[in-house]
Scaffold this active site. Sequence first.
Site, PDB file in Angstrom:
ATOM      1  N   ASP A 131     -16.775   1.918   4.875  1.00 45.29           N
ATOM      2  CA  ASP A 131     -16.139   2.720   4.110  1.00 45.29           C
ATOM      3  C   ASP A 131     -17.132   3.514   3.317  1.00 45.29           C
ATOM      4  OD1 ASP A 131     -14.166   3.896   2.489  1.00 45.29           O
ATOM      5  OD2 ASP A 131     -14.089   2.284   1.269  1.00 45.29           O
ATOM      6  N   ASP A 174     -13.122  11.042   1.670  1.00 42.77           N
ATOM      7  CA  ASP A 174     -12.026  11.614   1.064  1.00 42.77           C
ATOM      8  C   ASP A 174     -11.974  11.686  -0.429  1.00 42.77           C
ATOM      9  OD1 ASP A 174     -11.904   8.651   1.990  1.00 42.77           O
ATOM     10  OD2 ASP A 174      -9.822   9.076   0.632  1.00 42.77           O
ATOM     11  N   CYS A 222       0.272 -26.055   2.226  1.00 36.70           N
ATOM     12  CA  CYS A 222      -0.163 -25.329   3.244  1.00 36.70           C
ATOM     13  C   CYS A 222      -0.900 -26.290   4.135  1.00 36.70           C
ATOM     14  CB  CYS A 222      -1.326 -24.547   2.632  1.00 36.70           C
ATOM     15  SG  CYS A 222      -2.311 -23.642   3.988  1.00 36.70           S
ATOM     16  N   CYS A 255      -3.311 -25.792   6.309  1.00 36.66           N
ATOM     17  CA  CYS A 255      -4.696 -25.100   6.857  1.00 36.66           C
ATOM     18  C   CYS A 255      -5.745 -26.175   6.995  1.00 36.66           C
ATOM     19  CB  CYS A 255      -5.073 -23.818   6.017  1.00 36.66           C
ATOM     20  SG  CYS A 255      -5.952 -24.003   4.473  1.00 36.66           S
ATOM     21  N   CYS A 304      -6.575 -27.132   3.281  1.00 32.01           N
ATOM     22  CA  CYS A 304      -5.595 -27.829   2.370  1.00 32.01           C
ATOM     23  C   CYS A 304      -5.493 -29.164   3.059  1.00 32.01           C
ATOM     24  CB  CYS A 304      -4.413 -26.854   2.463  1.00 32.01           C
ATOM     25  SG  CYS A 304      -4.537 -25.416   1.315  1.00 32.01           S
TER      26      CYS A 304
END
Length: 625
Positions: free
Chosen positions: A87, A121, A270, A272, A275
């Site tokens: 960026d 920009d 969760c 994952c 978790c």
Amino acid sequence: MFEIRERDAAGRIGRLETAHGTITTPTVLPVVNPGHQDLPPVDIARLGAQAVITNSYIIHRTPRLRRRALEEGVHRLIGFPGPVMTDSGSFQMYEYGGRLDPLEIVAFQRDIGSDMGTILDVFSLDADRARAEREVAQTLERARDSAPLKGDMLLACTVQGGTYADLRLRCARELAGVEADLHPIGGVVPIMEQQGYGDLTAIIAAAKKGLPPHRPVHLFGAGHPLVFPLAVALGCDLFDSAAYAKYAQDGRLMLPEGTVRLAELEELPCACPVCSLHTAGELREMEPGERRAALARHNLHVTFVEMRRIREAIRGGWLWELVEQRARSHPRLLEALAVVQRKKRWLEQYEPVSKTRALLYTGRFSLHRPLIHRLHRRILDRYAFFFDRTLVVDEEGKPFTRRHPEWARLRANVLVRGPLGLIPLELEDMYPVAQSVFPETLDGPSRRVADSFSRRLLRRAPPVVGEAPGDAKDFDLRKIRAVADVQFGPGAGEALFSGEPEMVKSSATGKIRNVYCDRRHVASLRAGDGLFTLKLAGGQRLHAALPPPRLRVVLHPDAVPFVTEGKSVFAKFVVDADPQLRPYDEALIVDRQDGLVAVGQCRLNRQEMLAFDRGMAVKTREGGA
């Protein structure tokens, strides 16, 4: 550089080639801070990151980082071997002020080996219109001046314009003429922070309308899974955000339907790896740095799981269902769907004509889907009534004639009243009439959509009467002609099936499968969606009867010999095409003199065929005409 592999709604699974690897879109680029990393980029890659984004502004203004980046390259600086996007610092300058030469920062990104660099920009979210117009002009000037500096780097030219949709559209159209490679939609982070999803939807749609379809679209700063399905359905390909790390810093866990605070959880909702191996209490008891890293891993896991779910939804044709399901997670997303329904005419041009699974009703926005809008429009514009009287009956099962075979023997136009509105009996097998699941009772807004279509159809129909006794011959012939007219356009049924057609039916279901005319196989009726697959003989009949540009895809002369042999049509060899063709429509492939070369199935619409320089435009089915 970019090509479409799969599609649903305006979303697409694409391949974006960069100097350091190919990215499968849609995907998320996690933000990597070049100066401080709670989570090493190698861990980010293991969690599913194909690419990352880092800030060249921070690198440029920090002498130690700048020196290393110029000597070693940005990939070694941050420790990520795959594609890296940088960026330019527009958001940081908007937030904190400062000065930076816009051309110098583009050249710097090129020099440190960024795969994808971004112009500087002008961030114009909260500007009044006059100022927003000036800032758009400034962004466009910087984009034009930056393009010659990009070298081998892919250049991202950002669409700005604040909350003014017409300015976003104008900016996008102007950027289409710049030698850019991809287009971020900028200035939307504050909108997302304020949960202004309706405004976000309008901004994305305006930008997409003006941008070339062959360039990927990046929604800057969008890193929460909550917005991914909607943004992908509108045509966004890339996302980035530091949300995974910021929320971890704040003790919050991201979920597909929102965000929760660790301090408020008794159990972790969760499965994952983080978790599954820890309890909420164990996470709270960790040292701060260890906890931040654990929560960041969780947040990235949820992020990439949702993106994999979206890609599977595109492959399976259920992206709109996922969008509507996720919208129930937040009232502002429901407001965004109200904006989407006003864009269905624009979205329809990207919508495949059929899908491999049934259309599932999920709520009051389902009947506003572009595919249903197209079905209604094509019936109104293309269906031809056969009799001088009409009978309206209620749906009692699908296909309609299985429950009521006598309807096919009536000397009347039979219109079947169901959740999609009044559907001509002959179209009973056409997608999504037979391939849809609705509740027994529709909500009020959905009923109004169906009723509005029905009223318009009845205005075209001969007078509605009671039951008309008698035995009308050739329902099968009426059926194939009606389907052909609605699928290919008025007159197609007569052209395809004139004379004495012979129909071959399935021994298992009794449904029409193949149609022969004059002993030549002209078309097959697909079991999955009730639509025709054209054979070469059928293409010859349609080609002779329908004037250009109807159903045509026009080839460059260099491609004619290959397509004649049965090779598929690649986008770079398409000279022109019928603007009414949609993805997965059947097409007549012709040369510049309108000589029929082959028949096939579109993968792109006309705008995409003329824009892309790689990827398949039409899958050739039969050549040698």
